[in-house]
Design a protein around this motif. Structure first.
Motif, PDB file in Angstrom:
ATOM      1  N   GLU A   1       0.844  -1.192   0.000  1.00  0.00           N
ATOM      2  CA  GLU A   1       0.000   0.000   0.000  1.00  0.00           C
ATOM      3  C   GLU A   1       0.876   1.237   0.000  1.00  0.00           C
ATOM      4  OE1 GLU A   1      -3.497   1.974   2.742  1.00  0.00           O
ATOM      5  OE2 GLU A   1      -2.179   0.499   3.619  1.00  0.00           O
ATOM      6  N   GLY A   2       0.584   2.140  -0.899  1.00  0.00           N
ATOM      7  CA  GLY A   2       1.205   3.441  -0.858  1.00  0.00           C
ATOM      8  C   GLY A   2       2.600   3.551  -1.440  1.00  0.00           C
ATOM      9  N   GLU A   3       3.365   2.458  -1.487  1.00  0.00           N
ATOM     10  CA  GLU A   3       4.724   2.577  -1.995  1.00  0.00           C
ATOM     11  C   GLU A   3       4.753   2.692  -3.510  1.00  0.00           C
ATOM     12  OE1 GLU A   3       6.584  -1.761  -2.030  1.00  0.00           O
ATOM     13  OE2 GLU A   3       5.711  -1.235  -0.120  1.00  0.00           O
ATOM     14  N   THR A   4       3.758   2.189  -4.169  1.00  0.00           N
ATOM     15  CA  THR A   4       3.626   2.318  -5.617  1.00  0.00           C
ATOM     16  C   THR A   4       2.156   2.509  -5.937  1.00  0.00           C
ATOM     17  OG1 THR A   4       3.407  -0.067  -5.885  1.00  0.00           O
ATOM     18  CG2 THR A   4       5.615   0.840  -6.120  1.00  0.00           C
ATOM     19  N   ASP A   5       1.871   3.039  -7.111  1.00  0.00           N
ATOM     20  CA  ASP A   5       0.486   3.195  -7.551  1.00  0.00           C
ATOM     21  C   ASP A   5       0.013   1.855  -8.095  1.00  0.00           C
ATOM     22  OD1 ASP A   5      -1.960   3.968  -8.492  1.00  0.00           O
ATOM     23  OD2 ASP A   5      -1.162   4.940 -10.281  1.00  0.00           O
ATOM     24  N   LEU A   6      -0.809   1.155  -7.331  1.00  0.00           N
ATOM     25  CA  LEU A   6      -1.216  -0.194  -7.691  1.00  0.00           C
ATOM     26  C   LEU A   6      -2.668  -0.303  -8.127  1.00  0.00           C
ATOM     27  CD1 LEU A   6       0.513  -1.981  -4.689  1.00  0.00           C
ATOM     28  CD2 LEU A   6       1.322  -1.879  -7.048  1.00  0.00           C
TER      29      LEU A   6
ATOM     30  N   GLY B   1      -8.871  -0.819  -3.737  1.00  0.00           N
ATOM     31  CA  GLY B   1      -8.315   0.525  -3.788  1.00  0.00           C
ATOM     32  C   GLY B   1      -6.863   0.465  -4.210  1.00  0.00           C
ATOM     33  N   ASN B   2      -5.993   1.089  -3.436  1.00  0.00           N
ATOM     34  CA  ASN B   2      -4.563   1.085  -3.742  1.00  0.00           C
ATOM     35  C   ASN B   2      -3.809   0.042  -2.910  1.00  0.00           C
ATOM     36  OD1 ASN B   2      -2.400   2.074  -5.285  1.00  0.00           O
ATOM     37  ND2 ASN B   2      -1.695   3.293  -3.551  1.00  0.00           N
ATOM     38  N   LYS B   3      -4.515  -0.975  -2.448  1.00  0.00           N
ATOM     39  CA  LYS B   3      -3.896  -2.041  -1.668  1.00  0.00           C
ATOM     40  C   LYS B   3      -3.935  -3.333  -2.486  1.00  0.00           C
ATOM     41  CE  LYS B   3      -5.493  -0.293   2.769  1.00  0.00           C
ATOM     42  NZ  LYS B   3      -6.290  -0.600   3.965  1.00  0.00           N
ATOM     43  N   VAL B   4      -2.826  -4.040  -2.495  1.00  0.00           N
ATOM     44  CA  VAL B   4      -2.778  -5.358  -3.111  1.00  0.00           C
ATOM     45  C   VAL B   4      -2.303  -6.331  -2.046  1.00  0.00           C
ATOM     46  CG1 VAL B   4      -1.730  -6.804  -4.882  1.00  0.00           C
ATOM     47  CG2 VAL B   4      -2.327  -4.451  -5.418  1.00  0.00           C
ATOM     48  N   HIS B   5      -3.109  -7.361  -1.810  1.00  0.00           N
ATOM     49  CA  HIS B   5      -2.780  -8.389  -0.829  1.00  0.00           C
ATOM     50  C   HIS B   5      -2.156  -9.563  -1.580  1.00  0.00           C
ATOM     51  CE1 HIS B   5      -3.663 -11.871   1.824  1.00  0.00           C
ATOM     52  NE2 HIS B   5      -3.219 -11.022   2.717  1.00  0.00           N
TER      53      HIS B   5
END
Length: 91
Positions: A8-13, A39-43
């Protein structure tokens, strides 16, 4: 050993989840890591070493986008196959 990580947040995902999630599915198929997005989180969930490789792959994709490349799901599918199966760098 299983690994799980939320990016999350370190790259635009967020763009990865577009087009029906084809990009995420392409990465899953090539890497054996389960990916889910909100959203902008990838699990990421899978073997710890595989999760680490997917993290590197996602960071590489982000760098390519920062350089102005418009990546489509088919581009990601080919890049994922090369990266995970053939060990080739993509960035």
């Amino acid at each position: 050993m299983k690994g799980a990580e939320i990016l999350e947040g370190e790259t635009d995902l967020a763009w990865l989840a577009g087009a029906g999630g084809d990009a995420l599915r392409a990465i899953e198929e090539a890497s054996s890591v389960h990916l889910s997005s909100r959203g902008n989180k990838v699990h990421l969930e899978g073997a710890a070493t595989d999760v680490d490789r997917v993290r590197v792959f996602l960071q590489d994709l982000s760098r390519l986008r920062e350089r102005g490349l418009a990546l489509q799901a088919v581009d990601i599918r080919h890049a994922a196959r090369a990266f995970f199966r053939d060990g080739e760098d993509i960035a």
